[in-house]
Write a protein that holds these residues in place. Sequence first.
Motif, PDB file in Angstrom:
ATOM      1  N   CYS A 123       0.845  -1.199   0.000  1.00  0.00           N
ATOM      2  CA  CYS A 123       0.000   0.000   0.000  1.00  0.00           C
ATOM      3  C   CYS A 123       0.880   1.248   0.000  1.00  0.00           C
ATOM      4  N   ARG A 124       0.721   2.092  -1.014  1.00  0.00           N
ATOM      5  CA  ARG A 124       1.480   3.333  -1.120  1.00  0.00           C
ATOM      6  C   ARG A 124       0.693   4.485  -0.510  1.00  0.00           C
ATOM      7  N   ASP A 127      -0.711   6.874  -3.152  1.00  0.00           N
ATOM      8  CA  ASP A 127      -1.576   6.286  -4.179  1.00  0.00           C
ATOM      9  C   ASP A 127      -2.668   7.285  -4.538  1.00  0.00           C
ATOM     10  N   ARG A 129      -5.436   6.950  -5.871  1.00  0.00           N
ATOM     11  CA  ARG A 129      -6.799   6.444  -5.679  1.00  0.00           C
ATOM     12  C   ARG A 129      -7.322   6.698  -4.267  1.00  0.00           C
ATOM     13  N   GLU A 147      -1.568  -1.648  -9.953  1.00  0.00           N
ATOM     14  CA  GLU A 147      -1.107  -2.029  -8.626  1.00  0.00           C
ATOM     15  C   GLU A 147      -2.283  -2.361  -7.701  1.00  0.00           C
ATOM     16  N   THR A 149      -3.752  -2.570  -3.799  1.00  0.00           N
ATOM     17  CA  THR A 149      -3.535  -1.844  -2.559  1.00  0.00           C
ATOM     18  C   THR A 149      -4.496  -2.365  -1.506  1.00  0.00           C
TER      19      THR A 149
END
Length: 204
Positions: A123-124, A127, A129, A147, A149
């Motif tokens: 998990c970034r 991100d 989103r 990706e 997440t």
Amino acid sequence: DVVAHAIAESILGALALGDLGKYFPDNDPCRYEWTDNGVIVYKPVHPDIKVEHIMELSLEEGTSKVRVMHTLKNVSEWTVHTACWCTTMFKPGGFMALPFSIAPSDFTDGAKGIRRLVLWPYCRMDDPRIKWGNHYVMARHDPNADEQTKFSIQNFDGWEAYWNRGQLFINRFDYDPDAEYPEGGGNSVCYMCDFMHEMESLSP
């Protein structure tokens, strides 16, 4: 049987591979019975895990509300540490809202009312989103994102929602502030990949 189970759990725990129950599929047919306003489904007890899972679905007449009651029953001779893991999968393209409000600081007890945010290794924090707001976490699904997440929060409010194509789904659940929750203490989970958006809620 008890000794073998304990040894297997010890080995998996030492290797940080989770509980024994993660490694047995649940593909056997389920028994079910109809009720006046729904159905009760009984998952067969696995000979190694020895936990019975019962799920009752009931419809509230005249509304769009569905009540889902999960029950885990330990039928073994040993203690089993487990929790109900309730998932709902959605079509891509919508967005999920989770309440995660800030609160006034309390200098008398700095740990009082602490909020937990649990991030999976992939998990970034940047991100695009996901929007980390002061009162809500918003997660918008993007079917073109490659990706995966996943994250969870400590959800005191007991609800999470998903909006897509003019339809709103709200999942409501109880939260026990005195109970211990698995997976770092997060009881409300969001997972996204390219083809689906998954909403999860966990019991103590």
